[in-house]
Design a protein around this motif. Structure first.
Motif, PDB file in Angstrom:
ATOM      1  N   ALA A  62       0.812  -1.223   0.000  1.00  0.00           N
ATOM      2  CA  ALA A  62       0.000   0.000   0.000  1.00  0.00           C
ATOM      3  C   ALA A  62       0.846   1.276   0.000  1.00  0.00           C
ATOM      4  O   ALA A  62       0.298   2.373   0.112  1.00  0.00           O
ATOM      5  CB  ALA A  62      -0.927  -0.004   1.216  1.00  0.00           C
ATOM      6  N   HIS A  63       2.176   1.125  -0.100  1.00  0.00           N
ATOM      7  CA  HIS A  63       3.086   2.270  -0.080  1.00  0.00           C
ATOM      8  C   HIS A  63       2.886   3.082   1.194  1.00  0.00           C
ATOM      9  O   HIS A  63       2.738   4.304   1.172  1.00  0.00           O
ATOM     10  CB  HIS A  63       2.922   3.144  -1.330  1.00  0.00           C
ATOM     11  N   MET A  64       2.880   2.353   2.305  1.00  0.00           N
ATOM     12  CA  MET A  64       2.729   2.948   3.629  1.00  0.00           C
ATOM     13  C   MET A  64       3.848   2.416   4.516  1.00  0.00           C
ATOM     14  O   MET A  64       4.706   1.674   4.046  1.00  0.00           O
ATOM     15  CB  MET A  64       1.355   2.568   4.222  1.00  0.00           C
ATOM     16  N   THR A  65       3.807   2.762   5.795  1.00  0.00           N
ATOM     17  CA  THR A  65       4.756   2.207   6.755  1.00  0.00           C
ATOM     18  C   THR A  65       4.023   1.221   7.657  1.00  0.00           C
ATOM     19  O   THR A  65       2.797   1.296   7.816  1.00  0.00           O
ATOM     20  CB  THR A  65       5.402   3.306   7.615  1.00  0.00           C
ATOM     21  N   GLN A  66       4.785   0.325   8.258  1.00  0.00           N
ATOM     22  CA  GLN A  66       4.183  -0.654   9.173  1.00  0.00           C
ATOM     23  C   GLN A  66       3.498   0.045  10.353  1.00  0.00           C
ATOM     24  O   GLN A  66       2.385  -0.340  10.732  1.00  0.00           O
ATOM     25  CB  GLN A  66       5.250  -1.659   9.646  1.00  0.00           C
ATOM     26  N   PRO A  67       4.092   1.097  10.949  1.00  0.00           N
ATOM     27  CA  PRO A  67       3.384   1.776  12.044  1.00  0.00           C
ATOM     28  C   PRO A  67       2.029   2.373  11.613  1.00  0.00           C
ATOM     29  O   PRO A  67       1.087   2.404  12.400  1.00  0.00           O
ATOM     30  CB  PRO A  67       4.359   2.868  12.480  1.00  0.00           C
ATOM     31  N   GLN A  68       1.931   2.826  10.351  1.00  0.00           N
ATOM     32  CA  GLN A  68       0.642   3.333   9.869  1.00  0.00           C
ATOM     33  C   GLN A  68      -0.401   2.219   9.855  1.00  0.00           C
ATOM     34  O   GLN A  68      -1.542   2.431  10.256  1.00  0.00           O
ATOM     35  CB  GLN A  68       0.772   3.917   8.458  1.00  0.00           C
ATOM     36  N   ILE A  69      -0.001   1.032   9.382  1.00  0.00           N
ATOM     37  CA  ILE A  69      -0.924  -0.102   9.359  1.00  0.00           C
ATOM     38  C   ILE A  69      -1.331  -0.458  10.784  1.00  0.00           C
ATOM     39  O   ILE A  69      -2.514  -0.692  11.067  1.00  0.00           O
ATOM     40  CB  ILE A  69      -0.288  -1.327   8.656  1.00  0.00           C
ATOM     41  N   SER A  70      -0.366  -0.474  11.682  1.00  0.00           N
ATOM     42  CA  SER A  70      -0.654  -0.792  13.080  1.00  0.00           C
ATOM     43  C   SER A  70      -1.659   0.188  13.680  1.00  0.00           C
ATOM     44  O   SER A  70      -2.608  -0.217  14.353  1.00  0.00           O
ATOM     45  CB  SER A  70       0.641  -0.777  13.894  1.00  0.00           C
ATOM     46  N   ARG A  71      -1.460   1.485  13.433  1.00  0.00           N
ATOM     47  CA  ARG A  71      -2.390   2.494  13.976  1.00  0.00           C
ATOM     48  C   ARG A  71      -3.799   2.312  13.421  1.00  0.00           C
ATOM     49  O   ARG A  71      -4.782   2.478  14.142  1.00  0.00           O
ATOM     50  CB  ARG A  71      -1.866   3.901  13.695  1.00  0.00           C
ATOM     51  N   ILE A  72      -3.900   1.965  12.134  1.00  0.00           N
ATOM     52  CA  ILE A  72      -5.226   1.738  11.543  1.00  0.00           C
ATOM     53  C   ILE A  72      -5.877   0.535  12.195  1.00  0.00           C
ATOM     54  O   ILE A  72      -7.043   0.591  12.601  1.00  0.00           O
ATOM     55  CB  ILE A  72      -5.120   1.558  10.018  1.00  0.00           C
ATOM     56  N   THR A  77      -6.257   5.801  14.323  1.00  0.00           N
ATOM     57  CA  THR A  77      -6.319   6.849  13.317  1.00  0.00           C
ATOM     58  C   THR A  77      -7.420   6.524  12.311  1.00  0.00           C
ATOM     59  O   THR A  77      -7.794   5.365  12.163  1.00  0.00           O
ATOM     60  CB  THR A  77      -4.966   6.992  12.586  1.00  0.00           C
ATOM     61  N   VAL A  78      -7.910   7.547  11.682  1.00  0.00           N
ATOM     62  CA  VAL A  78      -8.868   7.363  10.592  1.00  0.00           C
ATOM     63  C   VAL A  78      -8.188   7.877   9.333  1.00  0.00           C
ATOM     64  O   VAL A  78      -7.902   9.073   9.214  1.00  0.00           O
ATOM     65  CB  VAL A  78     -10.189   8.132  10.856  1.00  0.00           C
TER      66      VAL A  78
END
Length: 115
Positions: A62-72, A77-78
């Motif tokens: 998804a061209h994101m970071t692992q912490p972003q996935i974790s927060r979702i 986070t929304v």
């Protein structure tokens, strides 16, 4: 206690304290936002685990970071609409959010593979 469980416990505590007293529109709005964030996180987690991929692999797709996935996944986070589009594509799923009827629902439905 993980973050998602803490938020759920907090929401239950608020609900218990508000029982029978009616809630202000502000409290109901916060409750709806928490419910949507939790439902989205749960849908992402469920789809990711069904696919058998890690948070890191999903983040790369998804061209994101692992912490972003974790927060979702932990309802911390929304994400924005463009980020949701990338996330659903990376999961090979169609993201559906129904806001009608007073009870919002979030689902990720598998899409047919593209050639």
């Amino acid at each position: 206690m993980n973050h998602a469980r803490w938020k759920l416990a907090r929401e239950r505590k608020i609900a218990a304290g508000a029982a029978g007293y009616g809630e202000s529109p502000e409290v109901e709005a916060v409750r709806t936002e928490i419910r949507l964030a939790f439902d989205l996180g749960q849908a992402v987690h469920d789809r990711r685990t069904r696919l058998g991929i890690s948070q890191t692999e999903l983040a790369e797709r998804a061209h994101m970071t692992q912490p972003q996935i974790s927060r979702i996944e932990l309802a911390g986070t929304v994400p924005t609409l463009p980020l949701l589009a990338r996330l659903s594509e990376a999961l090979g799923a169609s993201l559906n959010i129904a806001l009608d009827g007073g009870v919002p629902t979030v689902t990720l439905s598998p899409t047919a593979p593209r050639d």
